[in-house]
Design a protein around this motif. Structure first.
Motif: not given
Length: 434
Positions: A184-212
């Motif tokens: 699970t990737i988790a973040g607060q404030s800018a860290g949460a914004d980062a998590c949202a964008h990691l969902m649609i970034a190239d090269g992240t497929d299979g690296l995490f499975h949940r987003v908080l």
């Protein structure tokens, strides 16, 4: 403090971790290296890594914790451009075959402050209590991580750092007793914004499975074209070979140029759409819809987010303390909270659910104690990462921490373990927003 050590044989090398009460920590592990304004290069295996010391923070302006209401996120951490480090915190007695759930923490700080090993993010209680492994990531910030001298290839370096750290987790975490297929990737404030964008970034497929995502300021995501242009025009004058102090001074000038962006200037550094590894702004919504079925999403926010920032304005605090213009002040707090957090968060969540993703939205509610910082932005951090450092903070929950903290950590833990989404509110702490 016990200094009993334990070695873990991992693909990255032999890592020496240290026992501390009921957790084992390996801190300051290098996951990549990067020259200034260049993409990270994953760190190759080495013979031995001593995990005794926390990793340094990315260069940033330190704030005096005694100066008014400023908030020091670093404490005594050193600062260095050589900051691409992570730390692993495991429950005591973790067996290397345990296959524990893994939570990767991406710190906040408006993309200009903070560090994975900052004491305010101490994952000791979260890891031991919820029996999960927490990996805390430090990445490049400000002009060093997200703008450079304004050239396209200087954008999103902080995103690439985070992806490199996730690759390290994928490769190495099983050697520490973690399950690389339950991340699970988790973040607060800018860290949460980062998590949202990691969902649609190239090269992240299979690296995490949940987003908080806690208090994701999605209403500021990406800023505006005008603001980004103004920032780039100032940044291009920067000497790329200058010392760190001069770079930080130049960053302050870039920040001033961002004021043309209005509210967006509050998080003017950060992701740039349309530059590797992110899609264009017009493609982002479709990209989030496409990946929705792959990720469970838990979104939380606090009821009075903007009170945190309004509290830095002495006039607002004086008016609040004198009970003057309270309805007007609360209306201002509510309106800006909606603009930055609520509306964009609801849009993100609705799209995720309509596109086949599982999720829940939670509201950290007001305690009703009359504090200016009641249910403010970052008010959930002392509950997730409890510690003595909060006792003298304006965000201290006081006696409520002993009751509210375990409840909120249980929600986070259950989500990281199995993807369980809370459906029942916790009176006095959490409302389900649906």
């Amino acid at each position: 403090m016990s200094q009993q050590s334990r070695d873990f044989l991992a693909p990255c090398g032999r890592v020496r971790a240290y026992a501390h009460d009921d957790v084992i920590r390996a801190r300051g592990i290098r996951y990549a290296r990067a020259e200034r304004f260049h993409p990270p290069i994953d760190e190759p295996p080495v013979e031995f890594i001593d995990g005794s010391d926390p990793g340094p923070a990315s260069p940033q302006l330190r704030r005096d914790p005694n100066a008014g209401m400023t908030f020091d996120q670093l404490g005594g951490l050193p600062i260095s451009e050589d900051c691409l480090r992570l730390s692993v915190t495991m429950p005591e007695g973790t067996d290397t075959e345990a296959g524990l759930p893994v939570l990767v923490w991406i710190h906040g700080g408006a993309y200009v402050a903070g560090a994975g090993d900052a004491e305010i993010y101490d994952p000791h209680t979260l890891a031991s209590e919820q029996h999960i492994i927490v990996v805390s990531v430090t990445y490049r910030l400000g002009v060093l991580g997200y703008l450079g001298t304004g050239r396209p290839e200087h954008s999103n370096l902080g995103v690439l750092d985070q992806i490199s750290a996730l690759r390290w987790v994928r490769t190495n975490i099983s050697s520490f007793g973690g399950n690389p297929d339950n991340v699970t990737i988790a973040g607060q404030s800018a860290g949460a914004d980062a998590c949202a964008h990691l969902m649609i970034a190239d090269g992240t497929d299979g690296l995490f499975h949940r987003v908080l995502m806690a208090s994701a300021p999605l209403g500021l995501a990406g800023g505006t074209d005008t603001m980004n242009w103004a920032m780039a025009k100032v940044a291009e004058k920067m000497d790329p070979e200058a010392g760190v102090d001069d770079i930080l001074q130049a960053q302050e000038e870039v920040h001033k140029a961002a004021l043309v962006g209005g509210l967006h200037a509050g998080m003017c550094f950060g992701v740039h759409y349309g530059r590797y590894p992110l899609p264009t702004r017009s493609q982002a919504a479709a990209a989030w819809a496409e990946v929705a079925p792959k990720y469970d999403v838990l979104m939380t926010r606090t009821e009075r987010e903007i009170a945190f920032f309004a509290g830095f304005v002495p006039t607002f605090r004086r008016l609040h303390d004198r009970h003057l213009t309270s309805p007007m002040l609360e209306s201002l707090i509510s309106g800006i909270t909606s603009a930055v957090y609520t509306r964009a968060g609801r849009e993100f969540y609705d799209r995720h659910r309509m596109s086949g993703g599982q999720g829940a939205r939670l509201l950290i509610v007001s305690r009703g104690d009359g504090s200016f910082f009641d249910a403010a932005h970052s008010g959930d951090l002392p509950l997730i990462f409890p510690g003595e450092i909060w006792h003298d903070s304006f965000l201290d929950y006081g006696e409520t921490t002993a009751i509210a903290g375990p409840e909120l950590r249980k929600i986070w833990g259950r989500f990281a373990v199995s993807g369980a989404l809370p459906r029942v509110p916790v009176p006095g702490l959490v409302d389900i927003m649906g």
